[in-house]
Design a protein around this motif. Structure first.
Motif, short mmCIF file in Angstrom:
data_model
loop_
_atom_site.label_atom_id
_atom_site.label_comp_id
_atom_site.label_asym_id
_atom_site.label_seq_id
_atom_site.Cartn_x
_atom_site.Cartn_y
_atom_site.Cartn_z
N GLN A 13 -27.72 24.52 1.40
CA GLN A 13 -26.75 24.05 2.38
C GLN A 13 -26.45 22.56 2.15
O GLN A 13 -27.35 21.78 1.83
N GLY A 14 -25.20 22.17 2.29
CA GLY A 14 -24.81 20.79 2.08
C GLY A 14 -25.24 19.88 3.22
O GLY A 14 -25.82 20.34 4.22
N PRO A 15 -24.98 18.60 3.11
CA PRO A 15 -25.35 17.65 4.16
C PRO A 15 -24.71 18.01 5.49
O PRO A 15 -23.53 18.39 5.57
N SER A 16 -25.50 17.87 6.57
CA SER A 16 -25.04 18.17 7.92
C SER A 16 -25.79 17.27 8.88
O SER A 16 -26.63 16.46 8.48
N HIS A 72 -29.44 18.29 8.82
CA HIS A 72 -30.02 18.03 7.50
C HIS A 72 -29.11 17.03 6.78
O HIS A 72 -28.21 17.43 6.05
N GLY A 92 -28.91 17.59 3.10
CA GLY A 92 -28.80 18.97 2.69
C GLY A 92 -30.15 19.62 2.42
O GLY A 92 -31.21 19.07 2.72
N ASP A 102 -35.87 20.68 3.29
CA ASP A 102 -35.02 19.56 3.69
C ASP A 102 -35.14 18.43 2.67
O ASP A 102 -36.23 17.89 2.46
N TYR A 115 -23.95 21.95 -6.59
CA TYR A 115 -24.81 21.51 -5.48
C TYR A 115 -25.40 20.13 -5.83
O TYR A 115 -26.59 19.99 -6.10
N HIS A 136 -25.99 17.48 -4.11
CA HIS A 136 -26.87 16.76 -3.20
C HIS A 136 -28.35 16.97 -3.53
O HIS A 136 -29.19 16.18 -3.10
#
Length: 298
Positions: free
Chosen positions: A71-74, A77, A80, A87, A263, A265
């Motif tokens: 999962q990308g940066p959020s 997280h 990501g 994490d 991906y 990150h």
């Protein structure tokens, strides 16, 4: 006449400006060396993460499936997640501990001891200089990776082996440069003047020669911080590093292959962490050299 002289002396002392307090002096140095201030902030943050990173990380560094893998940066997280659902931000914060331990031992035991030996040999010469220089030449005959593999075979694949190999590399890394600079300072006129007034060799070494060589020691030790972190990252990249979370390990192997598929990150943020610490140590070392070097003082 005596009264006039006394009043003149009192008048002169009355208008001597008081020395600024240490907050004002620190603020002035920060304005004069903004790059050094940036390096200091980066290194202080690095030390804090190295000491308390595992407690500050929002998730355990090795915890799996904290979210959707890759999962990308959020907001939950910021950096990501990797392919195991770990994490990335937590691994970077916790991974600072490995880099901090290696940099600490490499600088203060390796580069610090090597710097003192180089200065000692350059000033006193004779058998001290002979032993130091021949030991450095013997070490240069063994590439760093070969030395690490030998130590790894003898002591096993652990963190102690990495510290010993990097510390030995730092021990003989800059003593030749310091030896040459010490020889130059030893032949200066002020050293001959100190001998003429009866100063002992040890006093001349501690009070006159060492302060003039100290700025170069600071530059070498600051460079040793970045070199130690890069060495650990290189070993981890080859799969020879520690098994704990580290910045070099997060940039190697499967993570690098996954980053090529889009991906980014997964490896970019650990690389930024390594680059910032190396840059900060070099900037701080250059600023301290400019501040402490007597020849650069105004």
């Amino acid at each position: 006449m005596a009264t006039k002289t006394a009043s003149t002396a009192a008048f002169d002392w009355a208008f001597v400006p008081a020395r600024p307090g240490w907050p004002r002096r620190m603020a002035r140095l920060a304005r004069q060396h903004p790059a050094g201030l940036f390096g200091l902030i980066v290194l202080v943050l690095f030390v804090v993460l190295g000491l308390f990173g595992e407690q500050l990380a929002p998730y355990p560094a090795d915890e799996l499936s904290t979210g959707t893998p890759l999962q990308g940066p959020s907001l939950s997280h910021p950096f990501g997640l990797n392919q195991l659902g770990q994490d990335v931000f937590s691994r970077i914060v916790s991974g600072a501990r490995i880099s901090f331990i290696i940099a600490f031992w490499a600088v203060f035991l390796g580069a610090g001891s090597g710097a003192f030996l180089g200065i000692l040999g350059g000033y006193f010469g004779r058998w001290i200089d002979y032993i130091v220089q021949r030991s450095g030449e013997a070490f240069a005959a063994f590439p760093g990776l070969v030395l690490f593999l030998m130590l790894r075979t003898a002591f096993g694949p652990n963190l102690k082996t990495i510290i010993i190999s990097i510390g030995i590399g730092a021990l003989f890394g800059g003593n030749r440069i310091l030896r040459g600079q010490t020889i130059i300072e030893r032949n200066q006129i002020y050293v001959e003047a100190a001998r003429a007034v009866g100063c002992s060799e040890w006093r001349i070494f501690m009070r006159h020669v060492l302060p003039n060589v100290l700025p170069l020691v600071v530059v070498i030790m600051s460079g040793a911080i970045g070199a130690a972190i890069l060495a650990e990252s290189g070993l981890a990249f080859l799969g020879l590093g520690p098994t704990e979370a580290s910045w070099g390990r997060d940039m190697s192997g499967t993570n690098l292959s996954i980053a090529r598929t889009g991906y980014w990150h997964v490896v970019v943020f650990p690389g930024i962490a390594i680059s910032l610490v190396v840059l900060g140590s070099n900037l701080l070392g250059d600023a301290l050299r400019d501040i402490w070097d007597p020849r650069l003082r105004k």
